[in-house]
Design a protein around this motif. Sequence first.
Motif, PDB file in Angstrom:
ATOM      1  N   GLN A 193       0.840  -1.190   0.000  1.00 20.81           N
ATOM      2  CA  GLN A 193       0.000   0.000   0.000  1.00 20.81           C
ATOM      3  C   GLN A 193       0.880   1.248   0.000  1.00 20.81           C
ATOM      4  O   GLN A 193       1.813   1.366   0.789  1.00 20.81           O
ATOM      5  CB  GLN A 193      -0.926   0.044   1.212  1.00 20.81           C
ATOM      6  N   THR A 194       0.570   2.154  -0.906  1.00 22.77           N
ATOM      7  CA  THR A 194       1.201   3.473  -0.921  1.00 22.77           C
ATOM      8  C   THR A 194       0.082   4.498  -0.874  1.00 22.77           C
ATOM      9  O   THR A 194      -1.072   4.189  -1.186  1.00 22.77           O
ATOM     10  CB  THR A 194       2.055   3.678  -2.195  1.00 22.77           C
ATOM     11  N   LYS A 195       0.404   5.718  -0.471  1.00 24.68           N
ATOM     12  CA  LYS A 195      -0.635   6.736  -0.383  1.00 24.68           C
ATOM     13  C   LYS A 195      -0.130   8.067  -0.915  1.00 24.68           C
ATOM     14  O   LYS A 195       1.073   8.341  -0.950  1.00 24.68           O
ATOM     15  CB  LYS A 195      -1.135   6.886   1.045  1.00 24.68           C
ATOM     16  N   SER A 196      -1.084   8.886  -1.315  1.00 25.83           N
ATOM     17  CA  SER A 196      -0.792  10.217  -1.837  1.00 25.83           C
ATOM     18  C   SER A 196      -0.498  11.184  -0.703  1.00 25.83           C
ATOM     19  O   SER A 196      -0.875  10.943   0.441  1.00 25.83           O
ATOM     20  CB  SER A 196      -2.002  10.762  -2.597  1.00 25.83           C
ATOM     21  N   ARG A 197       0.126  12.295  -1.059  1.00 23.91           N
ATOM     22  CA  ARG A 197       0.290  13.365  -0.084  1.00 23.91           C
ATOM     23  C   ARG A 197      -1.024  14.123   0.034  1.00 23.91           C
ATOM     24  O   ARG A 197      -1.778  14.219  -0.930  1.00 23.91           O
ATOM     25  CB  ARG A 197       1.394  14.327  -0.556  1.00 23.91           C
ATOM     26  N   PRO A 198      -1.323  14.653   1.209  1.00 19.98           N
ATOM     27  CA  PRO A 198      -2.571  15.403   1.382  1.00 19.98           C
ATOM     28  C   PRO A 198      -2.662  16.586   0.409  1.00 19.98           C
ATOM     29  O   PRO A 198      -1.680  17.263   0.147  1.00 19.98           O
ATOM     30  CB  PRO A 198      -2.504  15.904   2.830  1.00 19.98           C
ATOM     31  N   ARG A 199      -3.858  16.787  -0.137  1.00 25.84           N
ATOM     32  CA  ARG A 199      -4.173  17.905  -1.027  1.00 25.84           C
ATOM     33  C   ARG A 199      -3.270  17.982  -2.262  1.00 25.84           C
ATOM     34  O   ARG A 199      -3.008  19.041  -2.786  1.00 25.84           O
ATOM     35  CB  ARG A 199      -4.159  19.228  -0.254  1.00 25.84           C
ATOM     36  N   GLN A 200      -2.790  16.838  -2.736  1.00 28.47           N
ATOM     37  CA  GLN A 200      -1.952  16.786  -3.936  1.00 28.47           C
ATOM     38  C   GLN A 200      -2.606  15.836  -4.938  1.00 28.47           C
ATOM     39  O   GLN A 200      -2.205  14.688  -5.075  1.00 28.47           O
ATOM     40  CB  GLN A 200      -0.530  16.315  -3.598  1.00 28.47           C
ATOM     41  N   SER A 201      -3.636  16.314  -5.639  1.00 24.29           N
ATOM     42  CA  SER A 201      -4.384  15.427  -6.530  1.00 24.29           C
ATOM     43  C   SER A 201      -3.507  14.864  -7.646  1.00 24.29           C
ATOM     44  O   SER A 201      -3.804  13.814  -8.202  1.00 24.29           O
ATOM     45  CB  SER A 201      -5.598  16.144  -7.116  1.00 24.29           C
ATOM     46  N   GLY A 202      -2.416  15.535  -7.971  1.00 28.40           N
ATOM     47  CA  GLY A 202      -1.509  15.029  -8.993  1.00 28.40           C
ATOM     48  C   GLY A 202      -0.830  13.733  -8.601  1.00 28.40           C
ATOM     49  O   GLY A 202      -0.375  12.975  -9.459  1.00 28.40           O
ATOM     50  N   ASP A 203      -0.755  13.454  -7.294  1.00 23.68           N
ATOM     51  CA  ASP A 203      -0.156  12.202  -6.826  1.00 23.68           C
ATOM     52  C   ASP A 203      -0.999  10.994  -7.217  1.00 23.68           C
ATOM     53  O   ASP A 203      -0.506   9.883  -7.289  1.00 23.68           O
ATOM     54  CB  ASP A 203      -0.018  12.202  -5.299  1.00 23.68           C
TER      55      ASP A 203
END
Length: 191
Positions: free
Chosen positions: A57-67
Motif C-alpha cells: 500500500q502506498t498513499k498520496s500526499r494530502p491535497r496533492q491530486s496530482g499524486d
Amino acid sequence: MAGDRRNAAHLGGLSGAGFRAHAASVPFRILGFHTDNGSEFINKTVAQLLDKLRVEQTKSRPRQSGDNGLVETKNGAVIRKHIGYGYIDAGHADRINSFYREFLNPYLNYHRPCAQADVKIDEKGRKRVSYKRYQTPLETLLALDKPARYLRKGLSINTLKHIAAALSDTEAARRMQQAKARLFDQLRRSA
C-alpha cells in the motif's frame, strides 16, 4: 490498483470481502494499492488485509491530486461520466458494485479503447508524452512480452480473448447502457 474516497463503494467499502471480490474481478495479480489519505483506506483493517494478500500500500500526499493522477483521470473520464457527480448513499454500494463488476468493468477492459501514453525524453531531459495509440486494456496487455506472467493464478490469455470475443464492442456498450439505466431506475425508486 488505485483508490480514493469517491470510489470506495466500488471496492465494497474496502471490507475484506469487498476487496477480495474486486481483486477476483480483475485479470491480473494485484501487487500494489495506491490510495489517498481517507480513513476508508488508511486503517488497521485495510493494512491487515493487504498484508495478508501481500499487496503493498502506498498513499498520496494530502491535497496533492496530482499524486493520484490515474484515479483522478478515471474518476473524470469514466466514473463521473457514467455515475455522475452526486452523492451516492453507502446503502446502494452493492447495486453499484454489481453494475461495475458485471457491466462497466468488462466493457472498459475488453471493448472501450483508450489512449496509451508514449513517453519520450527530449534533448533537454524533459518528458514528452504523446497519445497516438488507442487500444483496449486487453490489447495493451497482449502487446506485452509474455503477458501471461501478469495474470492472476488460474486465468489464461485464451480465456480473456474468449471473454472479449463473446460480444461485439457495440453490443457490450449497449448492454452496459441498458444495465446503467436499470440501476439508476432502481436507485430513483429507493430514494
